[in-house]
Design an enzyme around this catalytic site. Sequence first.
Site, PDB file in Angstrom:
ATOM      1  N   LYS A 212      27.826  -3.116 -61.870  1.00 42.12           N
ATOM      2  CA  LYS A 212      27.863  -3.799 -61.170  1.00 42.12           C
ATOM      3  C   LYS A 212      29.956  -4.412 -61.564  1.00 42.12           C
ATOM      4  O   LYS A 212      29.309  -5.553 -61.613  1.00 42.12           O
ATOM      5  CB  LYS A 212      26.767  -4.682 -60.195  1.00 42.12           C
ATOM      6  CG  LYS A 212      27.206  -4.697 -59.507  1.00 42.12           C
ATOM      7  CD  LYS A 212      28.462  -4.959 -58.171  1.00 42.12           C
ATOM      8  CE  LYS A 212      28.844  -7.052 -58.178  1.00 42.12           C
ATOM      9  NZ  LYS A 212      30.107  -6.676 -57.735  1.00 42.12           N
TER      10      LYS A 212
ATOM     11  N   CYS B 241      37.089 -17.868 -69.427  1.00 42.54           N
ATOM     12  CA  CYS B 241      35.924 -18.870 -69.623  1.00 42.54           C
ATOM     13  C   CYS B 241      36.387 -19.972 -70.342  1.00 42.54           C
ATOM     14  O   CYS B 241      36.307 -20.643 -70.936  1.00 42.54           O
ATOM     15  CB  CYS B 241      34.976 -18.007 -69.516  1.00 42.54           C
ATOM     16  SG  CYS B 241      34.508 -16.528 -71.124  1.00 42.54           S
TER      17      CYS B 241
ATOM     18  N   GLU C 129      26.749 -15.510 -68.434  1.00 43.40           N
ATOM     19  CA  GLU C 129      27.452 -16.316 -68.977  1.00 43.40           C
ATOM     20  C   GLU C 129      29.147 -17.207 -68.386  1.00 43.40           C
ATOM     21  O   GLU C 129      29.162 -15.766 -67.441  1.00 43.40           O
ATOM     22  CB  GLU C 129      28.355 -15.600 -69.947  1.00 43.40           C
ATOM     23  CG  GLU C 129      28.137 -14.686 -71.528  1.00 43.40           C
ATOM     24  CD  GLU C 129      27.704 -15.793 -72.772  1.00 43.40           C
ATOM     25  OE1 GLU C 129      28.707 -17.006 -72.165  1.00 43.40           O
ATOM     26  OE2 GLU C 129      26.857 -15.626 -73.379  1.00 43.40           O
TER      27      GLU C 129
ATOM     28  N   GLU D 121      35.915 -26.820 -63.260  1.00 53.40           N
ATOM     29  CA  GLU D 121      37.350 -25.909 -63.514  1.00 53.40           C
ATOM     30  C   GLU D 121      37.868 -24.821 -62.783  1.00 53.40           C
ATOM     31  O   GLU D 121      37.352 -24.487 -61.839  1.00 53.40           O
ATOM     32  CB  GLU D 121      35.635 -24.066 -63.770  1.00 53.40           C
ATOM     33  CG  GLU D 121      36.716 -22.815 -64.344  1.00 53.40           C
ATOM     34  CD  GLU D 121      35.432 -22.348 -65.060  1.00 53.40           C
ATOM     35  OE1 GLU D 121      35.003 -21.479 -64.427  1.00 53.40           O
ATOM     36  OE2 GLU D 121      35.364 -21.150 -65.804  1.00 53.40           O
TER      37      GLU D 121
HETATM   38  P1  NAD Z   1      31.053 -14.403 -59.754  1.00 51.98           P
HETATM   39  O1  NAD Z   1      30.841 -15.433 -60.469  1.00 51.98           O
HETATM   40  O2  NAD Z   1      32.330 -14.920 -58.549  1.00 51.98           O
HETATM   41  O3  NAD Z   1      31.261 -12.908 -59.932  1.00 51.98           O
HETATM   42  C1  NAD Z   1      30.821 -12.623 -61.116  1.00 51.98           C
HETATM   43  C2  NAD Z   1      29.935 -11.102 -60.677  1.00 51.98           C
HETATM   44  O4  NAD Z   1      28.679 -12.293 -59.993  1.00 51.98           O
HETATM   45  C3  NAD Z   1      30.991 -10.125 -60.100  1.00 51.98           C
HETATM   46  O5  NAD Z   1      30.621  -8.712 -59.705  1.00 51.98           O
HETATM   47  C4  NAD Z   1      29.994 -10.949 -58.552  1.00 51.98           C
HETATM   48  O6  NAD Z   1      30.255  -9.667 -57.472  1.00 51.98           O
HETATM   49  C5  NAD Z   1      28.687 -10.941 -58.634  1.00 51.98           C
HETATM   50  N1  NAD Z   1      28.263 -11.186 -57.820  1.00 51.98           N
HETATM   51  C6  NAD Z   1      28.464 -12.707 -56.552  1.00 51.98           C
HETATM   52  N2  NAD Z   1      27.697 -13.007 -55.827  1.00 51.98           N
HETATM   53  C7  NAD Z   1      26.535 -12.461 -56.088  1.00 51.98           C
HETATM   54  C8  NAD Z   1      24.818 -12.668 -55.985  1.00 51.98           C
HETATM   55  N3  NAD Z   1      24.392 -13.592 -55.459  1.00 51.98           N
HETATM   56  N4  NAD Z   1      24.007 -11.708 -56.975  1.00 51.98           N
HETATM   57  C9  NAD Z   1      24.860 -11.443 -58.301  1.00 51.98           C
HETATM   58  N5  NAD Z   1      25.912 -10.557 -58.609  1.00 51.98           N
HETATM   59  C10 NAD Z   1      26.607 -11.373 -57.683  1.00 51.98           C
HETATM   60  O7  NAD Z   1      32.716 -14.789 -60.811  1.00 51.98           O
HETATM   61  P2  NAD Z   1      33.981 -14.295 -61.684  1.00 51.98           P
HETATM   62  O8  NAD Z   1      35.003 -15.428 -60.394  1.00 51.98           O
HETATM   63  O9  NAD Z   1      34.098 -13.075 -60.998  1.00 51.98           O
HETATM   64  O10 NAD Z   1      34.294 -14.974 -62.294  1.00 51.98           O
HETATM   65  C11 NAD Z   1      35.058 -16.421 -63.068  1.00 51.98           C
HETATM   66  C12 NAD Z   1      34.210 -16.546 -63.394  1.00 51.98           C
HETATM   67  O11 NAD Z   1      33.278 -16.196 -64.907  1.00 51.98           O
HETATM   68  C13 NAD Z   1      34.559 -18.227 -63.513  1.00 51.98           C
HETATM   69  O12 NAD Z   1      33.698 -19.436 -63.891  1.00 51.98           O
HETATM   70  C14 NAD Z   1      34.667 -17.976 -65.944  1.00 51.98           C
HETATM   71  O13 NAD Z   1      34.409 -19.076 -66.510  1.00 51.98           O
HETATM   72  C15 NAD Z   1      33.039 -17.306 -65.855  1.00 51.98           C
HETATM   73  N6  NAD Z   1      33.416 -16.451 -66.608  1.00 51.98           N
HETATM   74  C16 NAD Z   1      32.555 -16.910 -68.127  1.00 51.98           C
HETATM   75  C17 NAD Z   1      32.553 -16.651 -69.139  1.00 51.98           C
HETATM   76  C18 NAD Z   1      30.948 -16.667 -70.469  1.00 51.98           C
HETATM   77  O14 NAD Z   1      31.159 -16.441 -71.779  1.00 51.98           O
HETATM   78  N7  NAD Z   1      30.824 -17.669 -70.667  1.00 51.98           N
HETATM   79  C19 NAD Z   1      33.363 -15.219 -69.321  1.00 51.98           C
HETATM   80  C20 NAD Z   1      33.903 -14.950 -68.740  1.00 51.98           C
HETATM   81  C21 NAD Z   1      33.779 -15.807 -67.859  1.00 51.98           C
END
Ligand code: NAD
Length: 527
Positions: free
Chosen positions: A204, A313, A279, A415
């Site tokens: 997804k 991230c 992550e 963040e």
């Molecule tokens: P997000 O949490 O908004 O979304 C991530 C994914 O989760 C998307 O596909 C979204 O549709 C899905 N999602 C949303 N609500 C959900 C639910 N209730 N149940 C299941 N899935 C759901 O994050 P984003 O804005 O896409 O990404 C940015 C974030 O990712 C930042 O905080 C960044 O630091 C983090 N990040 C961390 C790493 C790491 O390895 N630590 C790497 C990349 C990004």
Amino acid sequence: MALDTQVMAQARKALAKAPRKENKSSRRATVKTYHNFIAGEWVPSAGGETFENVNPADTHDVIGRFPLSTREDANAAVNAAQEAFAHWKHTPAPRRAELLFRLGEILIRDKETLAADMTREMGKVLKEAGGDVQEAIDCTYYTAGEGRRLHGFTTPAEMPNKFAMCVRQPVGLCGLITPWHFPMAIPSWKLIPALVCGNTVVIKPAEDTPLSTYNLVKACEEAGIPPGVVNLVTGSGETVGAALTNHPGVRLISFTGSTETGRLVASSCADRNAICSLEMGGKNAIMVMDDADIDLAIEGALWGAFGTSGQRCTASSRLIVHKKVYKRFSSKLVERTEALRMGNGADPKTDVGPVINGDAVKKIMEYIGIGQKEDGATLACGGKRLTRGDYANGFFIEPTVFTDVTPDMRIAQEEIFGPVTSVIPASSLEEAVEIANGVRYGLSASIYTQDVNRAFHAMNEMYTGIFYVNSSTIGAEVHLPFGGTKATGNGHREAGTQVLDIFSEWKSIYVDYSGKLQRAQIDQVEI
Ligand code: NAD
């Protein structure tokens, strides 16, 4: 290097050749509609609804319509993956790997168009989009090599004529939920190890960047990965993400995204005892000591803070600088930041592209306001959204530097995930380390110093998953484990061989060939 430059030049040409549409309505009329990939078939959502994927540099540029999938679509994909599991699990790992090597070849062949697609849907400059695709290629080759290793071990048994060993077995069906800012690299970090270990998957992707994951899955299809082994379902996190997270047939959820969403995912997985690898966010610090090569540190700070418009991230969102060089560092940083060119990532002259969407603009601008009004930091440069001329239809925010930041300020703790960085003074190495560790996240950190003792001290004392010396907080390579401590993760690591511990489970096997009952811990063995 030369090859990379050539590939990027071709990608720019491909973008330049892309048909320019006359006006908003004619553009929409020619927009392609994409489908989900379930059981080897490209199918629309059962509900028939779609959402638009738009270019964040120019929102009039609609890239495609993707299925706004329902719970039923997610369930159909899970059923397909369940059916495919028995066959895929029994396919010898070296044979599974052959298909993955083929996938790697396809990604190399298509690198330029994949990078152009990514820049168009995500906004990052073309060179960085090429890096994202390259990371998927590197991950594919490196991890596919595990098809001929997937090492277990043998070990002595405590009874005579008894053999003991430990082997990896696939976990089963994996749900992969990914964010938008590394739309091919992050899905590949999950997909490739899941497949080489013998699992089947439902992916997804994030709502803002479904095309790059679609491209990856299309390449899987071309590589000959059997129907049902890889399934793609696009749509919202609340519907599709939650359907996967709560589905009793999904044994493992691998999630990358925000800490807030990660917590929801983790709690749903805990309720049904599913494996969950997370992550999440970061608030990464570069420490600059008074003996540092300041020009080098500035290069690292610019790249770390403003690469991918700060939407990494591992972004360098805090710069902790020794008081003795604070003024010199800050004024040079501001001068260099002001010289960065903003624009469409497809333009080779652009240094910093747009941010991902309107919500991101709102959140980042709010934090810029908090920095000035609530925190009382000095806005040293940037701080504005650009809305005129070439920027009128995009999500452009100036690269922003705050100085006179103290560690407790919100801009130094939370963040922001945008082109904003904070310069924080420190009086000593020890204080710098304390400030750097003083946030809820623990992903990446770095130090600039010429002193090996200071470098090793910081290396030991920083409680992060990744650490760099004389380099920025970004730049992870696929053969080393990736992940973070504290609110960044839940103890798992992606990449490296460590990722195999997420996507396989250990099975301990005892073979007793003594022909009699031997009771471990009870029977005495004559010496
Ligand atoms: P997000 O949490 O908004 O979304 C991530 C994914 O989760 C998307 O596909 C979204 O549709 C899905 N999602 C949303 N609500 C959900 C639910 N209730 N149940 C299941 N899935 C759901 O994050 P984003 O804005 O896409 O990404 C940015 C974030 O990712 C930042 O905080 C960044 O630091 C983090 N990040 C961390 C790493 C790491 O390895 N630590 C790497 C990349 C990004």
